[in-house]
Design an enzyme around this catalytic site. Structure first.
Site, PDB file in Angstrom:
ATOM      1  N   HIS A  24       0.836  -1.211   0.000  1.00 28.89           N
ATOM      2  CA  HIS A  24       0.000   0.000   0.000  1.00 28.89           C
ATOM      3  C   HIS A  24       0.865   1.253   0.000  1.00 28.89           C
ATOM      4  O   HIS A  24       0.652   2.170   0.792  1.00 28.89           O
ATOM      5  CB  HIS A  24      -0.929  -0.006   1.220  1.00 28.89           C
ATOM      6  CG  HIS A  24      -1.789  -1.223   1.299  1.00 28.89           C
ATOM      7  ND1 HIS A  24      -2.820  -1.464   0.426  1.00 28.89           N
ATOM      8  CD2 HIS A  24      -1.752  -2.292   2.130  1.00 28.89           C
ATOM      9  CE1 HIS A  24      -3.387  -2.617   0.729  1.00 28.89           C
ATOM     10  NE2 HIS A  24      -2.750  -3.141   1.750  1.00 28.89           N
ATOM     11  N   CYS A  25       1.807   1.307  -0.893  1.00 27.39           N
ATOM     12  CA  CYS A  25       2.791   2.386  -0.960  1.00 27.39           C
ATOM     13  C   CYS A  25       2.717   3.038  -2.338  1.00 27.39           C
ATOM     14  O   CYS A  25       2.351   2.392  -3.319  1.00 27.39           O
ATOM     15  CB  CYS A  25       4.187   1.782  -0.733  1.00 27.39           C
ATOM     16  SG  CYS A  25       5.572   2.910  -0.913  1.00 27.39           S
TER      17      CYS A  25
END
Length: 174
Positions: A41-42
């Protein structure tokens, strides 16, 4: 060297894989290795696509890419090892090993990352990992060749990867 100091060798590491089993680095001897701390989730998560491209292009020539999930930066890797592996496969078709989730900084930093950071400081001369998708390139002799920021696309490493693979092939052709 004192008796309590042991010379650490890259091939002596045995981090855990995503199923909790030892991943013996001895199997990497003679290979060029790219080690990346990854997160699902970057903003840099799309780098998985380029990492997989490099894996498919160079794996048969001696490149091994290893992803180490890490939740230390913005809690961007909250899932279990199973969830992480599933995410990587479904969203990016990842076929290179995604190992056990680890810490890369601090007191509980994984021994492999302590080793890598000791041997190659970042561009500012610091040891600590700054964010997800920082990369370490290791030669076929187990030497840490390069350290690359999260901002650098994996494709920008292709020249260095190719050089190390060619050096390895030349060394073994004689």
């Amino acid at each position: 060297m004192t008796t309590d100091q042991v010379e650490v060798d890259f091939y002596g590491f045995k981090p855990l894989d995503s199923e909790g089993k030892p991943f013996d680095f001895e199997q990497l001897r003679g290979k060029v290795v790219l080690i990346v701390n990854v997160a699902s989730h970057c903003g840099f998560t799309p780098q998985y696509k380029d990492l997989e491209y490099l894996h498919r292009k160079y794996n048969r020539k001696g490149l091994v890419i290893l992803g180490f999930p890490c939740n230390q930066f913005g809690h961007q890797e909250p899932g279990s090892n199973y969830e992480i592996s599933k995410f990587c496969t479904l969203n990016f078709g990842i076929t290179f090993p995604i190992l056990n989730k680890i810490n890369v900084n601090g007191v509980y930093s994984d021994p492999l990352y302590k080793y890598l950071k000791e041997r190659k400081l970042d561009s500012a001369g610091l040891k600590g990992i700054k964010w997800n998708f920082e990369k370490f390139l290791v030669s076929s002799e187990g030497e840490v060749y390069g350290r690359y920021s999260s901002l650098m696309s994996p494709l920008e490493l292709e020249s260095d990867i190719s050089t190390l693979i060619e050096q390895n092939q030349t060394a073994h052709a004689t």
